[in-house]
Design an enzyme around this catalytic site. Structure first.
Site, PDB file in Angstrom:
ATOM      1  N   GLY A 126       0.820  -1.202   0.000  1.00 59.56           N
ATOM      2  CA  GLY A 126       0.000   0.000   0.000  1.00 59.56           C
ATOM      3  C   GLY A 126       0.855   1.254   0.000  1.00 59.56           C
ATOM      4  O   GLY A 126       1.065   1.860   1.060  1.00 59.56           O
ATOM      5  N   TYR A 127       1.335   1.655  -1.160  1.00 60.70           N
ATOM      6  CA  TYR A 127       2.193   2.831  -1.289  1.00 60.70           C
ATOM      7  C   TYR A 127       1.483   3.947  -2.061  1.00 60.70           C
ATOM      8  O   TYR A 127       1.099   4.953  -1.513  1.00 60.70           O
ATOM      9  CB  TYR A 127       3.502   2.452  -1.991  1.00 60.70           C
ATOM     10  CG  TYR A 127       4.606   1.964  -1.087  1.00 60.70           C
ATOM     11  CD1 TYR A 127       4.333   1.229   0.065  1.00 60.70           C
ATOM     12  CD2 TYR A 127       5.942   2.205  -1.394  1.00 60.70           C
ATOM     13  CE1 TYR A 127       5.360   0.773   0.880  1.00 60.70           C
ATOM     14  CE2 TYR A 127       6.965   1.754  -0.583  1.00 60.70           C
ATOM     15  CZ  TYR A 127       6.674   1.031   0.551  1.00 60.70           C
ATOM     16  OH  TYR A 127       7.679   0.581   1.349  1.00 60.70           O
ATOM     17  N   SER A 128       1.316   3.756  -3.366  1.00 56.48           N
ATOM     18  CA  SER A 128       0.777   4.816  -4.231  1.00 56.48           C
ATOM     19  C   SER A 128      -0.656   5.179  -3.861  1.00 56.48           C
ATOM     20  O   SER A 128      -1.422   4.336  -3.376  1.00 56.48           O
ATOM     21  CB  SER A 128       0.820   4.371  -5.698  1.00 56.48           C
ATOM     22  OG  SER A 128       2.149   4.215  -6.138  1.00 56.48           O
ATOM     23  N   SER A 160      -1.209  -4.139  -6.485  1.00 54.61           N
ATOM     24  CA  SER A 160      -1.193  -5.450  -7.138  1.00 54.61           C
ATOM     25  C   SER A 160      -1.549  -6.552  -6.151  1.00 54.61           C
ATOM     26  O   SER A 160      -1.060  -6.582  -5.022  1.00 54.61           O
ATOM     27  CB  SER A 160       0.187  -5.725  -7.742  1.00 54.61           C
ATOM     28  OG  SER A 160       0.507  -4.777  -8.734  1.00 54.61           O
ATOM     29  N   GLU A 243      12.722  -4.079  -3.639  1.00 57.38           N
ATOM     30  CA  GLU A 243      11.771  -4.263  -4.746  1.00 57.38           C
ATOM     31  C   GLU A 243      12.438  -4.031  -6.088  1.00 57.38           C
ATOM     32  O   GLU A 243      12.189  -4.752  -7.055  1.00 57.38           O
ATOM     33  CB  GLU A 243      10.584  -3.305  -4.580  1.00 57.38           C
ATOM     34  CG  GLU A 243       9.561  -3.417  -5.703  1.00 57.38           C
ATOM     35  CD  GLU A 243       8.406  -2.442  -5.573  1.00 57.38           C
ATOM     36  OE1 GLU A 243       7.456  -2.538  -6.364  1.00 57.38           O
ATOM     37  OE2 GLU A 243       8.450  -1.575  -4.675  1.00 57.38           O
ATOM     38  N   THR A 372       9.708   5.756 -11.134  1.00 55.43           N
ATOM     39  CA  THR A 372       9.958   5.988 -12.554  1.00 55.43           C
ATOM     40  C   THR A 372      11.453   5.975 -12.870  1.00 55.43           C
ATOM     41  O   THR A 372      12.306   6.108 -11.982  1.00 55.43           O
ATOM     42  CB  THR A 372       9.389   7.344 -12.994  1.00 55.43           C
ATOM     43  OG1 THR A 372      10.112   8.385 -12.309  1.00 55.43           O
ATOM     44  CG2 THR A 372       7.912   7.458 -12.667  1.00 55.43           C
ATOM     45  N   GLU A 374      13.017   8.270 -14.227  1.00 53.46           N
ATOM     46  CA  GLU A 374      13.563   9.580 -13.851  1.00 53.46           C
ATOM     47  C   GLU A 374      13.985   9.593 -12.386  1.00 53.46           C
ATOM     48  O   GLU A 374      15.050  10.115 -12.025  1.00 53.46           O
ATOM     49  CB  GLU A 374      12.523  10.672 -14.111  1.00 53.46           C
ATOM     50  CG  GLU A 374      12.228  10.930 -15.591  1.00 53.46           C
ATOM     51  CD  GLU A 374      11.327   9.894 -16.222  1.00 53.46           C
ATOM     52  OE1 GLU A 374      11.208   9.882 -17.458  1.00 53.46           O
ATOM     53  OE2 GLU A 374      10.740   9.070 -15.484  1.00 53.46           O
TER      54      GLU A 374
END
Length: 389
Positions: A126-128, A160, A243, A372, A374
């Site tokens: 549970g991050y984003s 996910s 991860e 990302t 970046e």
């Protein structure tokens, strides 16, 4: 310099291959791009792997491991990814467990690690959040202290396997007045309790892996706080390093690339084998070299873990290089297959069982998930090269 595995590691690789040949259906080429396409088979394979002690080989014995080397664990991960074999809960084995071993209490380790080693539980991350993606520290899910518990309210997205999960590792804001990186805490929550709602998200490849998770007055015991209160950002960042590391990028890409190369050897266009087209052969050769580079970066990361180090810039190197390579192989496959490459797996005319089409769509998010490209380059620049922010 020549890199070689030990005789013991090579023997294990052969044993694992023989096991997978026996356990996977005849002609198995993978159950799809997402874990959980056949959840019953996923759990069945997980239990068999756990019974052999392979899920958590490099863990300490007191937590369900066998004290094997990290390179042995790498062999397992590489072969599983190459065979596209089900059975691993990477959220539990690859991400949460090594993080708990660094930041968790002894009570937390003994409560949560053995069930993972036995293949009995599924975790999710549970991050984003809907308004907090790349700027993860701006998250707004709140956890308020109430007696012996935290009461959690908020929404997570792109979670996910949340629809299969028993537990979630969740980043929450516990001090709204602190600087955003300092007011975050890392909690372990039960996904089956009242107040947790899972809403499915179907992706553009028509797969259900993603979900939105809503927390409505969900109670989490304070003993499930990992690390210090309001210092969870650093726990969460440790998990991200684990991860982002892994040989799965190169192993999965190698399998897809080999299948594409064989297709080019077996098929012709305008009276000439595809592999004999110099543009195609050069492209495939270049991708083969890059796949080996990705593989060696992963080997370096495994060596660091075996030395008790937490890979940081190295994980970002492996993640950015590996995911961009996944996109390059999928894009090359679509170019080589032409219009037939756009056919879905259920079409009898789709080459390579539609895997290139699936890979092409799934790989779009590869350079976004887990940070990302970046962000990875910023980490490499600041923490690796010492460049100013």
């Amino acid at each position: 310099m020549e890199f070689k595995f030990t005789a013991e590691e090579e023997k294990f690789r052969v044993e694992l291959r023989e096991f997978l040949t026996k356990e996977l259906p005849d002609g198995w080429t993978g159950g799809g791009e997402e874990e959980g396409d056949d959840w019953d088979f996923e759990l069945e394979m997980r239990k068999k792997l756990a019974d052999k002690g392979w899920l958590t080989m490099a863990w300490p014995e007191e937590y369900g491991g066998s004290g094997a080397s990290h390179m042995m664990q790498l062999v397992f991960a590489e072969e599983m990814a190459y065979q596209r074999a089900p059975g691993r809960d990477q959220f539990g084995t690859k991400m949460l467990a090594p993080t708990l071993m660094i930041h968790g209490t002894e009570e937390q380790k003994r409560e949560y690690l053995p069930p993972i080693a036995r293949g009995e539980v599924q975790w999710c991350q549970g991050y984003s959040e809907p308004e907090s993606g790349s700027d993860l520290a701006s998250l707004q899910t709140r956890a308020v202290e109430d007696g012996d518990d935290f009461v959690v309210n908020g929404t997570k997205i792109w979670t996910s396997n949340a629809h299969h999960a028993d537990h979630v590792m969740v980043l929450t804001r516990t001090d709204p007045d602190a600087p955003k990186h300092r007011g975050i805490s890392f909690l372990l929550a039960d996904m089956k309790q009242p107040g947790v709602e899972v809403r499915p998200i179907i992706n553009m490849a028509n797969n259900h892996s993603f979900n939105m998770v809503v927390f409505d007055d969900v109670r989490v015991p304070k003993r499930n706080l990992v690390g210090e209160l309001n210092r969870g950002w650093y726990v969460g960042a440790t998990l991200l390093d684990f991860e982002r590391s892994g040989v799965e990028y190169s192993a999965g890409t190698k399998r897809t690339l080999e299948e594409l190369i064989q297709f080019c050897k077996d098929n012709s266009r305008n009276g000439r084998r595809l592999i004999d087209d110099p543009k195609i052969s050069r492209k495939l050769a270049d991708l083969t070299v890059k796949t080996e580079i990705s593989r060696l970066i992963s080997y370096q990361i495994a060596w660091m873990q075996s030395a008790g180090l937490v890979p940081n810039k190295e994980s970002s190197m492996g993640k950015s290089f590996g995911t961009e390579l996944q996109q390059a192989v999928a894009r090359a496959g679509m170019e080589i297959l032409g219009l037939y490459g756009q056919l879905e797996p259920d079409s009898k005319h789709s080459p390579l069982q539609g895997r290139i089409e699936q890979s092409y769509m799934m790989s779009v998010s590869a350079t976004i998930a887990a940070g990302t490209s970046e962000i990875q380059r910023n980490i490499i620049a600041t923490r690796g090269l010492g460049l100013p922010r």
